[in-house]
Scaffold this motif. Sequence first.
Motif, mmCIF file in Angstrom:
data_model
loop_
_atom_site.group_PDB
_atom_site.id
_atom_site.type_symbol
_atom_site.label_atom_id
_atom_site.label_comp_id
_atom_site.label_asym_id
_atom_site.label_seq_id
_atom_site.Cartn_x
_atom_site.Cartn_y
_atom_site.Cartn_z
ATOM 1 N N GLU A 1 42.819 40.347 41.647
ATOM 2 C CA GLU A 1 42.572 41.210 40.490
ATOM 3 C C GLU A 1 43.200 42.582 40.687
ATOM 4 N N ASP A 2 43.057 43.129 41.888
ATOM 5 C CA ASP A 2 43.620 44.455 42.163
ATOM 6 C C ASP A 2 45.148 44.432 42.095
ATOM 7 N N GLN B 1 39.725 36.966 45.737
ATOM 8 C CA GLN B 1 39.717 37.125 44.278
ATOM 9 C C GLN B 1 39.806 38.604 43.897
ATOM 10 N N ARG B 2 39.089 39.435 44.613
ATOM 11 C CA ARG B 2 39.189 40.874 44.349
ATOM 12 C C ARG B 2 40.611 41.371 44.592
ATOM 13 N N ARG C 1 32.552 36.483 43.619
ATOM 14 C CA ARG C 1 33.951 36.862 43.792
ATOM 15 C C ARG C 1 34.234 37.033 45.273
ATOM 16 N N ARG D 1 42.946 44.630 30.160
ATOM 17 C CA ARG D 1 42.053 43.900 31.058
ATOM 18 C C ARG D 1 42.846 42.968 31.962
ATOM 19 N N VAL D 2 42.190 42.596 33.048
ATOM 20 C CA VAL D 2 42.682 41.524 33.910
ATOM 21 C C VAL D 2 41.846 40.291 33.596
ATOM 22 N N THR E 1 40.408 36.713 34.409
ATOM 23 C CA THR E 1 40.105 35.932 35.602
ATOM 24 C C THR E 1 39.278 34.715 35.219
ATOM 25 N N ALA F 1 47.010 39.972 34.541
ATOM 26 C CA ALA F 1 46.863 41.291 33.926
ATOM 27 C C ALA F 1 47.518 41.271 32.554
ATOM 28 N N TYR G 1 40.289 47.193 33.511
ATOM 29 C CA TYR G 1 40.934 47.922 34.594
ATOM 30 C C TYR G 1 41.719 49.114 34.103
ATOM 31 N N ALA H 1 44.545 35.811 38.901
ATOM 32 C CA ALA H 1 44.335 36.876 37.927
ATOM 33 C C ALA H 1 45.580 37.035 37.069
ATOM 34 N N THR I 1 38.029 41.501 33.577
ATOM 35 C CA THR I 1 37.711 42.735 34.293
ATOM 36 C C THR I 1 38.471 43.892 33.660
#
Length: 273
Positions: free
Chosen positions: A17-18, A13-14, A9, A131-132, A134, A125, A141, A123, A139
């Motif tokens: 997702e965030d 990418q992080r 990742r 979850r997210v 990807t 959500a 969350y 991503a 992921t």
Amino acid sequence: MSPFPEHGRTNDQRSAEDLAAQAGRMLTNLRVSKMDPEELGPLAEAEARAVMVDRLAVARPGDVVFGEWCPDDRARLDADRVWFVDPLDGVRSYVTEGRPDWAAQVALWEKGPDGVSGITACAIAMPAYGRVLTGRGATTYQPISIIRGPRPGPLVPPREDDRLRIAVSEAGPPEFAEELAQQLDASLVRLGSGGGKTATVLEDECDVYIHTSGHHQWDSAATVGVVQQRGLHASALDGSELRYNTEAIEFPDLLVCKPELADTIISAVAQYL
């Protein structure tokens, strides 16, 4: 050659997702405010957009952010990095109590040094799943303990047989949907948001998602990125590639499906195009 990173990742990418997670969490909390639906929809979209745009302005100040609020922004065409943002996908579902088929989506398009451009981070959500989604999996969350209000659960009921399931738009399904379903001995699942219909394929609740009423680049960038990173099929209905950060901002149609079904679906719908 694929534009997707081959290893692990990335920081981008992080970030994707965030961003999706933060928007999804905010939307989940705002949804239980009991506002009038006509007021809730525009407010929720504006708040989710602010979450994404403001955070990107701080974290990636040199990048272009593109969405439905700035469809005529041409700065993106000369940019090396463009974030495609759909802060609230499925407004009609979101403002309807109990409906789980809405999402928050974000994707990064990059111009590669070797001439290969494409979606490199993405991503979706899905608060209904908590979850997210990807390209490298899902992921978690949103622990149940911080979700306010009832948890809707899966988007569609469990399968009762082994027939193909085709997700289509609730508001504007393909004119040929019923005929195609009969031809393929498939069942139709009608849902609201594009992200929701994509999620049903990613989560094996449906096998195919067909869309024919047009979509903008910001509507589907995350969808195509996540689906292709998962090794599934995403293309135009005629099988041609969907290319992002191009002059035209709208595509006529979209196909998402399991890879082993792609040729069958493309062949079956060709007579309707």
